[in-house]
Design a protein around this motif. Structure first.
Motif, PDB file in Angstrom:
ATOM      1  N   LYS A 143       0.687  -1.095   0.451  1.00  0.00           N
ATOM      2  CA  LYS A 143      -0.598  -0.123  -0.173  1.00  0.00           C
ATOM      3  C   LYS A 143       1.002   1.451  -0.088  1.00  0.00           C
ATOM      4  CE  LYS A 143      -4.143   2.240   0.148  1.00  0.00           C
ATOM      5  NZ  LYS A 143      -4.979   1.926   1.219  1.00  0.00           N
ATOM      6  N   GLU A 144       1.438   1.109   0.923  1.00  0.00           N
ATOM      7  CA  GLU A 144       3.456   2.627   1.096  1.00  0.00           C
ATOM      8  C   GLU A 144       3.417   2.852  -0.384  1.00  0.00           C
ATOM      9  OE1 GLU A 144       6.711   3.579   3.112  1.00  0.00           O
ATOM     10  OE2 GLU A 144       6.328   1.789   3.727  1.00  0.00           O
ATOM     11  N   ASP A 145       3.815   1.442  -1.007  1.00  0.00           N
ATOM     12  CA  ASP A 145       4.530   1.934  -2.484  1.00  0.00           C
ATOM     13  C   ASP A 145       3.537   2.332  -4.078  1.00  0.00           C
ATOM     14  OD1 ASP A 145       6.766   1.234  -1.249  1.00  0.00           O
ATOM     15  OD2 ASP A 145       6.421  -1.107  -1.971  1.00  0.00           O
ATOM     16  N   PHE A 146       1.936   1.624  -3.633  1.00  0.00           N
ATOM     17  CA  PHE A 146       0.657   1.862  -4.210  1.00  0.00           C
ATOM     18  C   PHE A 146       0.874   3.114  -4.553  1.00  0.00           C
ATOM     19  CE2 PHE A 146      -3.366   3.573  -5.196  1.00  0.00           C
ATOM     20  CZ  PHE A 146      -3.607   2.812  -6.173  1.00  0.00           C
ATOM     21  N   ILE A 147       1.114   3.715  -2.939  1.00  0.00           N
ATOM     22  CA  ILE A 147       0.788   5.463  -2.892  1.00  0.00           C
ATOM     23  C   ILE A 147       1.488   6.545  -3.642  1.00  0.00           C
ATOM     24  CG2 ILE A 147       0.560   7.332  -1.291  1.00  0.00           C
ATOM     25  CD1 ILE A 147      -0.810   5.576   0.631  1.00  0.00           C
ATOM     26  N   LYS A 148       3.213   5.457  -3.109  1.00  0.00           N
ATOM     27  CA  LYS A 148       3.939   6.376  -3.579  1.00  0.00           C
ATOM     28  C   LYS A 148       4.023   6.540  -5.420  1.00  0.00           C
ATOM     29  CE  LYS A 148       8.025   5.466  -0.699  1.00  0.00           C
ATOM     30  NZ  LYS A 148       9.224   5.016   0.082  1.00  0.00           N
ATOM     31  N   ARG A 149       3.830   5.094  -5.724  1.00  0.00           N
ATOM     32  CA  ARG A 149       3.314   5.067  -7.387  1.00  0.00           C
ATOM     33  C   ARG A 149       2.322   6.409  -8.116  1.00  0.00           C
ATOM     34  NH1 ARG A 149       2.856   0.193 -10.842  1.00  0.00           N
ATOM     35  NH2 ARG A 149       4.916  -0.270 -10.189  1.00  0.00           N
ATOM     36  N   TYR A 150       1.667   6.069  -7.089  1.00  0.00           N
ATOM     37  CA  TYR A 150      -0.002   7.857  -7.990  1.00  0.00           C
ATOM     38  C   TYR A 150       0.941   9.164  -7.043  1.00  0.00           C
ATOM     39  CZ  TYR A 150      -2.077   3.833 -10.550  1.00  0.00           C
ATOM     40  OH  TYR A 150      -2.689   2.892 -11.546  1.00  0.00           O
ATOM     41  N   ASP A 151       0.907   9.240  -6.311  1.00  0.00           N
ATOM     42  CA  ASP A 151       1.563  10.477  -5.907  1.00  0.00           C
ATOM     43  C   ASP A 151       2.786  11.297  -6.986  1.00  0.00           C
ATOM     44  OD1 ASP A 151       0.274  10.989  -3.825  1.00  0.00           O
ATOM     45  OD2 ASP A 151       1.678  10.458  -2.473  1.00  0.00           O
ATOM     46  N   LYS A 152       3.643  10.330  -7.789  1.00  0.00           N
ATOM     47  CA  LYS A 152       4.515  10.182  -8.704  1.00  0.00           C
ATOM     48  C   LYS A 152       3.710  10.509 -10.221  1.00  0.00           C
ATOM     49  CE  LYS A 152       8.377   8.767 -10.160  1.00  0.00           C
ATOM     50  NZ  LYS A 152       9.758   8.045 -10.618  1.00  0.00           N
TER      51      LYS A 152
END
Length: 269
Positions: A143-152
């Motif tokens: 979930k953390e990496d998902f948020i980082k990907r979509y923030d980017k």
């Protein structure tokens, strides 16, 4: 060497070649699509050379067709070539109004309802009931990496909006029927981010109903005429592979028509 035009196991016509006690099975028309693809690719390449302005195609839903088809036909670079993804490139959203709401609210509440899901088949995805969304290409992420990907990806979208070194083409490809009110709303939202002269909207209408919407800087590609072909390809599940190879005549027909229409739009500037 012995040759036969018979295949007793199916209705397809094959050439069966017996050579050194081994049977080579060759479908008579199995590879003709390659020559057709090469021919059209050459024509598209020639036309592409006549496009005068630098441009960027930005997918705006409602599923990953807009990103994939423009990558396959080489009017949008690949990730390996440095192209940056945006938030609607690889997500399926069942209601176009959700996309409009997210754009209008600067993606407020985007992560509120997103959760990880594992299907019985073992495949993973992220889903959102509020967004009516399936992030089927991101299931391997935490979930953390998902948020980082979509923030980017969200930031990439805003960076594209702010970049004045190229003309922006906002491409929507959808089976949903998009009405005039939704088109007006999309147009007015984009005007908050960009000058009117810096962008065009392209709607690839894949619904079964023709869309007649006329406005400056808006282009409608009506593919309702190919609705049966789209349905056939969708029912065969691997629609992305069909459009990448264009082996099926239905996929080749849709691919060629879309690419020619896209070229007309890009050449009109």
């Amino acid at each position: 060497m012995k040759m036969f035009n018979i295949d007793t196991k199916s209705n397809n016509t094959y050439i069966l070649i017996t050579f050194l006690s081994k049977i080579i099975r060759y479908r008579k028309t199995g590879y003709s699509y390659i020559f057709k693809n090469k021919f059209y690719d050459f024509i598209f390449w020639l036309y592409k050379k006549t496009i005068k302005i630098p441009y960027k195609i930005i997918p705006m839903g409602t599923y990953c067709f807009a990103r994939l088809i423009t990558t396959f036909n080489k009017f949008k670079p690949t990730k390996e070539q440095g192209e940056k993804s945006c938030p609607f490139d690889f997500v399926k959203i069942d209601d176009f109004n959700v996309i409009l709401n997210l754009l209008e609210s600067n993606f407020d509440g985007f992560y509120d309802d997103i959760y990880h899901c594992v299907y019985k088949s073992g495949s993973e995805t992220y889903l959102s009931s509020n967004l009516q969304a399936n992030f089927c290409h991101d299931g391997e992420l935490s979930k953390e990496d998902f948020i980082k990907r979509y923030d980017k990806r969200i930031q990439n979208l805003y960076n594209y909006f702010n970049d004045k070194t190229f003309h922006k083409y906002i491409l929507v490809a959808t089976y949903q029927f998009i009405n005039n009110e939704q088109m007006d709303r999309l147009y007015s939202i984009l005007e908050k981010y960009m000058d009117r002269k810096d962008f065009d909207i392209i709607l690839l209408n894949q619904s079964d109903t023709e869309i007649n919407y006329i406005k400056e800087h808006v282009h409608i590609i009506n593919h309702n005429k190919f609705f049966k072909e789209y349905t056939f390809i969708r029912e065969n599940l691997n629609w992305a592979g069909d459009f990448k190879t264009r082996r099926r005549p239905e996929a080749q027909k849709i691919y060629n028509d879309f690419t020619f229409e896209l070229i007309k739009i890009l050449k009109s500037k």
